[in-house]
Design an enzyme around this catalytic site. Structure first.
Site, PDB file in Angstrom:
ATOM      1  N   ARG A 119      -1.214 -10.034  12.692  1.00 55.74           N
ATOM      2  CA  ARG A 119      -1.608  -8.802  12.001  1.00 55.74           C
ATOM      3  C   ARG A 119      -2.397  -9.118  10.732  1.00 55.74           C
ATOM      4  NH1 ARG A 119       3.659  -5.646  10.888  1.00 55.74           N
ATOM      5  NH2 ARG A 119       2.237  -4.091  10.045  1.00 55.74           N
ATOM      6  N   ARG A 149      11.164  -7.094   5.540  1.00 52.97           N
ATOM      7  CA  ARG A 149      11.114  -5.662   5.867  1.00 52.97           C
ATOM      8  C   ARG A 149      11.636  -5.403   7.273  1.00 52.97           C
ATOM      9  NH1 ARG A 149       5.353  -2.763   5.313  1.00 52.97           N
ATOM     10  NH2 ARG A 149       5.024  -3.567   7.420  1.00 52.97           N
ATOM     11  N   LYS A 185       0.830  -1.217   0.000  1.00 53.26           N
ATOM     12  CA  LYS A 185       0.000   0.000   0.000  1.00 53.26           C
ATOM     13  C   LYS A 185       0.861   1.262   0.000  1.00 53.26           C
ATOM     14  CE  LYS A 185      -2.369  -0.528   3.743  1.00 53.26           C
ATOM     15  NZ  LYS A 185      -1.638  -1.723   4.244  1.00 53.26           N
ATOM     16  N   ARG A 230      10.905  -2.205  13.129  1.00 55.32           N
ATOM     17  CA  ARG A 230       9.635  -2.448  13.821  1.00 55.32           C
ATOM     18  C   ARG A 230       9.616  -3.858  14.392  1.00 55.32           C
ATOM     19  NH1 ARG A 230       4.534  -0.460  10.307  1.00 55.32           N
ATOM     20  NH2 ARG A 230       3.609  -1.871  11.839  1.00 55.32           N
ATOM     21  N   ARG A 242     -11.849   0.770   8.859  1.00 46.27           N
ATOM     22  CA  ARG A 242     -11.576  -0.626   9.184  1.00 46.27           C
ATOM     23  C   ARG A 242     -12.821  -1.386   9.619  1.00 46.27           C
ATOM     24  NH1 ARG A 242      -6.371  -2.149   9.437  1.00 46.27           N
ATOM     25  NH2 ARG A 242      -4.756  -0.545   9.483  1.00 46.27           N
TER      26      ARG A 242
END
Length: 209
Positions: free
Chosen positions: A148, A130, A16, A136, A91
């Protein structure tokens, strides 16, 4: 002017962020991420920001009305924008309905919702890759990454149904060349352009990023 508003959806790792930046550049859209809005409002010390910070400090979720209020402020600040790209919001169906009402108050609406579809194994692979550079922690733990993805899948289905009933939901394969996926997204957006969306050059230069 008539705004061209897009909801871009996809699980973590679907791409995204990459596609959002390309869409912003091509269509002169203002990027709206609820996480960014929350951080900005808190940093500015606004009434909504202070309310959100108090809730977050107590470990509570920020209620929909606060998030919608922040989006309303962003719409007010960017009246000359060609449109908005909503990243990961709404959401829930309740949020989608609230967003519909808010946009209607501003004389506009969501043109289309585009969801990038990527299988769980590929997503987990991308997230862990990533995580090597993002820093993160939730990109570095496989169980958290899978969680997630599962949360996204459970939350998104009803929202997709909301926009499908309006004839605005579209699903695209998120695996492939970036430019090929971008071309498909652009084609969908062009097909859903409201009448007279071409903004004069003077207006597009006034867009506040």
């Amino acid at each position: 002017m008539i705004m061209h508003n897009i909801v871009l959806f996809g699980p973590p790792g679907a791409g995204k962020g990459t596609q959002s930046q390309k869409l912003i550049a091509k269509y002169h859209l203002v990027h709206l991420s609820t996480g960014d809005l929350l951080r900005a409002q808190i940093a500015e010390g606004t009434e909504l920001g202070l309310k959100a910070k108090k809730l977050m400090d107590e470990g509570l979720l920020v209620p929909d009305e606060v998030v919608i209020g922040m989006i309303g402020n962003a719409l007010q600040k960017n009246k000359q924008a060609a449109g908005f790209i909503f990243d990961g919001f709404p959401r829930t169906v309740a949020q989608a309905e609230s967003l519909d009402r808010l946009l209607a108050e501003h004389g506009t609406n969501v043109a289309c919702m585009i969801a990038l579809e990527v299988g769980e194994e590929e997503l987990v692979k991308r997230l862990l890759e990533r995580g090597k550079t993002s820093g993160r922690p939730d990109d570095q733990d496989e169980s958290k990454a899978r969680r997630r993805v599962a949360v996204y899948n459970s939350e998104t289905a009803p929202v997709a149904g909301h926009y499908a009933r309006q004839g605005k939901f579209h699903s695209l394969n998120g695996i492939g060349e970036i430019e090929s996926i971008f071309a498909q997204i652009s084609d969908l957006i062009d097909r859903h352009k409201p009448a007279a969306t071409e903004a004069p050059a003077e207006a597009t230069r006034e867009v506040k990023a």
